[in-house]
Design a protein around this motif. Structure first.
Motif, mmCIF file in Angstrom:
data_model
loop_
_atom_site.group_PDB
_atom_site.id
_atom_site.type_symbol
_atom_site.label_atom_id
_atom_site.label_comp_id
_atom_site.label_asym_id
_atom_site.label_seq_id
_atom_site.Cartn_x
_atom_site.Cartn_y
_atom_site.Cartn_z
ATOM 1 N N PHE A 246 0.826 -1.209 0.000
ATOM 2 C CA PHE A 246 0.000 0.000 0.000
ATOM 3 C C PHE A 246 0.865 1.265 0.000
ATOM 4 C CE2 PHE A 246 -3.481 -2.569 2.321
ATOM 5 C CZ PHE A 246 -4.095 -2.891 1.123
ATOM 6 N N ARG B 178 0.782 4.447 -2.509
ATOM 7 C CA ARG B 178 0.680 5.868 -2.143
ATOM 8 C C ARG B 178 1.821 6.669 -2.763
ATOM 9 N NH1 ARG B 178 -0.934 3.585 2.955
ATOM 10 N NH2 ARG B 178 1.216 3.710 3.671
ATOM 11 N N TRP C 293 7.533 4.731 18.614
ATOM 12 C CA TRP C 293 8.240 5.748 17.830
ATOM 13 C C TRP C 293 9.527 6.136 18.546
ATOM 14 C CZ3 TRP C 293 6.131 7.497 13.169
ATOM 15 C CH2 TRP C 293 4.798 7.103 12.917
ATOM 16 N N ASN C 294 10.637 6.007 17.856
ATOM 17 C CA ASN C 294 11.914 6.397 18.442
ATOM 18 C C ASN C 294 12.715 7.209 17.422
ATOM 19 O OD1 ASN C 294 14.100 6.591 20.207
ATOM 20 N ND2 ASN C 294 13.972 4.432 20.815
ATOM 21 N N GLN C 295 13.721 7.954 17.940
ATOM 22 C CA GLN C 295 14.473 8.864 17.082
ATOM 23 C C GLN C 295 15.664 8.172 16.418
ATOM 24 O OE1 GLN C 295 14.557 11.506 20.507
ATOM 25 N NE2 GLN C 295 14.422 13.202 19.067
ATOM 26 N N HIS D 228 11.371 10.918 14.456
ATOM 27 C CA HIS D 228 10.855 9.645 14.976
ATOM 28 C C HIS D 228 10.396 8.719 13.848
ATOM 29 C CE1 HIS D 228 10.487 12.017 18.713
ATOM 30 N NE2 HIS D 228 10.556 10.846 19.331
ATOM 31 N N TYR E 259 8.876 4.387 13.281
ATOM 32 C CA TYR E 259 8.155 3.352 14.027
ATOM 33 C C TYR E 259 8.883 2.008 14.033
ATOM 34 C CZ TYR E 259 4.282 0.620 15.853
ATOM 35 O OH TYR E 259 3.503 -0.204 16.615
ATOM 36 N N GLU F 101 7.072 2.152 6.091
ATOM 37 C CA GLU F 101 5.676 2.152 5.610
ATOM 38 C C GLU F 101 4.687 2.507 6.708
ATOM 39 O OE1 GLU F 101 7.437 -0.464 6.391
ATOM 40 O OE2 GLU F 101 6.182 -2.108 7.139
ATOM 41 N N LYS F 102 5.167 2.536 7.971
ATOM 42 C CA LYS F 102 4.284 2.874 9.098
ATOM 43 C C LYS F 102 4.796 4.112 9.823
ATOM 44 C CE LYS F 102 1.103 -0.100 8.854
ATOM 45 N NZ LYS F 102 -0.298 0.333 8.797
ATOM 46 N N GLY G 26 4.678 7.388 9.086
ATOM 47 C CA GLY G 26 4.113 8.686 8.735
ATOM 48 C C GLY G 26 4.882 9.368 7.613
ATOM 49 N N PRO G 27 4.904 10.715 7.610
ATOM 50 C CA PRO G 27 5.568 11.443 6.530
ATOM 51 C C PRO G 27 7.070 11.172 6.447
ATOM 52 C CG PRO G 27 4.546 12.969 8.118
ATOM 53 C CD PRO G 27 4.203 11.593 8.560
ATOM 54 N N ALA H 289 7.485 7.973 4.583
ATOM 55 C CA ALA H 289 7.120 8.168 3.173
ATOM 56 C C ALA H 289 8.273 8.838 2.423
ATOM 57 C CB ALA H 289 5.842 9.002 3.074
ATOM 58 N N MET I 1 14.991 8.761 22.240
ATOM 59 C CA MET I 1 14.221 8.146 23.322
ATOM 60 C C MET I 1 12.858 7.685 22.806
ATOM 61 S SD MET I 1 13.851 9.838 27.051
ATOM 62 C CE MET I 1 13.324 8.873 28.443
ATOM 63 N N LEU I 2 12.417 6.545 23.287
ATOM 64 C CA LEU I 2 11.127 6.020 22.849
ATOM 65 C C LEU I 2 10.024 6.989 23.283
ATOM 66 C CD1 LEU I 2 9.821 3.534 21.490
ATOM 67 C CD2 LEU I 2 9.490 2.599 23.778
ATOM 68 N N ALA I 3 9.196 7.399 22.324
ATOM 69 C CA ALA I 3 8.165 8.405 22.604
ATOM 70 C C ALA I 3 6.942 7.783 23.270
ATOM 71 C CB ALA I 3 7.760 9.086 21.302
ATOM 72 N N ASN J 110 -0.519 5.843 6.974
ATOM 73 C CA ASN J 110 0.829 5.310 7.146
ATOM 74 C C ASN J 110 1.296 5.360 8.592
ATOM 75 O OD1 ASN J 110 1.228 8.019 7.323
ATOM 76 N ND2 ASN J 110 2.472 8.212 5.490
ATOM 77 N N ILE J 111 0.361 5.168 9.516
ATOM 78 C CA ILE J 111 0.730 4.973 10.925
ATOM 79 C C ILE J 111 0.110 3.646 11.384
ATOM 80 C CG2 ILE J 111 1.012 7.422 11.465
ATOM 81 C CD1 ILE J 111 -1.777 7.268 12.841
ATOM 82 N N ARG K 243 6.636 12.264 19.943
ATOM 83 C CA ARG K 243 6.975 12.425 18.521
ATOM 84 C C ARG K 243 6.313 13.686 17.977
ATOM 85 N NH1 ARG K 243 4.487 10.546 13.123
ATOM 86 N NH2 ARG K 243 2.568 10.432 14.331
#
Lengths: 195, 251
Positions: A18, A22, A118-120, A137, A139, A179-180, A182-183, A186, B1-3, B74-75, B250
């Motif tokens: 998917f 997109r 979500w991590n950096q 961030h 996923y 793919e999960k 977000g922007p 993408a 750091m994990l959000a 896309n989340i 995030r």
């Protein structure tokens, strides 16, 4: 552009398909050798368990095929781990594209395993990553990790610093799920399609 | 750091969003995909779709919903509501859902969690627990909170983890709908006792409530419905305030 998404007995690989849609690309889901070899880009997605997946790849002779690909290849999550030498997940011999092993996270007090959420990412060092994504961030969902090494193309901190991405020649890989993501994710997939 | 994660929850019936939704930019207030997209654009970290359809066609409508959401968003997202078999879960994962939440069916048949985790991996199994406190004792309820059981919150959460749950979504029935804050003490105890992520649900009314649940409550994620649906707390403002309070978020 022809994009092949390697089809194997994995969980949520549809999301990758998917995400390609997109991005304006009609990818094909396939384990057909000719279709994979002739694609402009190959994506090796992954949610699942290392040993069963490697067995599946060997049964379909996809192991040698993947290692011999010359076009840009993107491994995602388990896909990235299987591109390494060996995984601690059920003592699995992997493809050996990246000269490193895959280890299990050791929970350290407040940090739970799997590393999920979500991590950096930082120290981005690959054509795969637009520079402005430094510290953004993405996923993650994983219990095993690739230590920092020669092919590390992005880092993330959880329990200790680990490889959020790898890059060697035409092989790219992310531990996170673009793919999960977000922007940010993408933008990474778009960049991969432009390589 | 994990959000820390902010998760809007959308109730869905027969493929349509229910409960009042108050967004000016929304063309079709009943379209879960359009609403999900708005939340995603606003910075929601994850979405939960809770299906409250009570028909036999449920499985099909749920899979269609998962497919539509996965096509357009896309989340990560979770689908829950009446899921009771590996077949149900497989259909949803194949349609593109990232995670599935199980509630009543797991209480009635705890081995279901083992089966699901073995087949699909713990990462996609969220065990949702509705519990009500009385005299310091948290009784687990099933069937949308209508039926008390003999199970107690903390021991059931432990068992769910041991059987392979990947996350616990705990809704305090005492706090749900009050907008007076999350069940911070119970959440803290739960977070300290299990080693899988805990999603806090029930009671969100102010930004301060999210600060409390992430600091004192030690929750990994905060879930809410009406405060987001009615635009009482817009997600961008919530997230920037949490950042300014030193909570990893995030942006």
């Amino acid at each position: 552009m022809k994009v092949a998404v390697i089809d194997y007995n994995a969980g949520n690989t549809r999301s990758v398909y998917f995400a390609m849609q997109r991005a304006g690309v009609d990818a094909v889901f396939t384990k057909d050798h000719v279709a994979i070899k002739s694609a402009d880009k190959v994506i090796f997605p992954g949610v699942g368990e290392a040993n069963t997946t490697m067995e599946f790849l060997r049964r379909h002779q996809l192991d040698d095929l993947i290692c011999g690909l010359k076009q840009p290849v993107l491994g995602i999550c388990l896909g990235m781990q299987l591109m390494c030498n060996w995984s601690e997940e059920n003592d699995t011999e992997c493809l050996g594209i990246f000269d490193t092993d895959v280890r299990r996270f050791k929970p350290t007090g407040s940090e739970k395993v799997p590393h999920m959420g979500w991590n950096q990412v930082y120290d981005l060092d690959s054509t795969l990553f637009p520079k402005e994504l430094e510290q953004r961030h993405v996923y993650f969902v994983h219990s095993f990790y690739v230590p920092i090494g020669d092919d590390t193309a992005a880092r993330c901190d959880y329990c200790q610093p680990f490889s959020a991405a790898l890059h060697k020649n035409n092989f790219y890989a992310t531990q996170f799920h673009p793919e999960k993501s977000g922007p940010v994710g993408a933008a990474i997939l778009k960049r991969f399609l432009e390589i | 750091m994990l959000a820390k994660r902010i998760i809007p929850c959308l109730d869905v019936k027969d493929g349509r969003t229910v409960k009042g939704i108050n967004f000016k930019e929304l063309r079709d207030a009943g379209d879960p995909v359009e609403l999900g997209k708005i939340y995603s654009d606003q910075g929601a970290d994850e979405l939960v779709f809770l299906d409250i359809t009570a028909t036999l066609e449920k499985r099909k409508t749920l899979a269609a919903l998962a497919d539509q959401v996965a096509h357009n968003l896309n989340i990560p997202f979770t689908i829950g509501g009446g899921i009771s078999s590996p077949g149900d879960l497989e259909a949803l994962l194949e349609s593109g859902a990232d995670k599935v939440s199980v509630n009543s069916a797991a209480v009635r048949n705890p081995a279901l969690i083992d089966d699901l985790a073995k087949l699909f991996g713990s990462q996609c199994i969220v065990v949702a627990i509705d519990a009500k406190e009385s005299g310091g004792y948290w009784t687990v309820h099933v069937s949308g909170g209508t039926k008390p059981t003999t199970r107690e919150l903390f021991e059931w959460a432990h068992e769910a983890e041991d059987r392979g749950a990947g996350e616990i979504l705990f809704t305090s029935m005492n706090h749900d709908g009050t907008k007076k804050g999350f069940a911070v003490q119970a959440l803290r105890k739960l977070s300290e006792q299990v080693s899988i992520p805990v999603i806090a649900s029930g009671g969100a009314g102010t930004i301060e409530h999210f600060v409390e649940v992430f600091t004192h409550g030690k929750a990994d994620a905060g879930l809410a419905a009406s405060i987001f649906h009615y635009g009482e707390i817009p997600i961008p403002g919530l997230k920037s305030e949490l950042v300014s309070r030193g909570i990893p978020i995030r942006i």
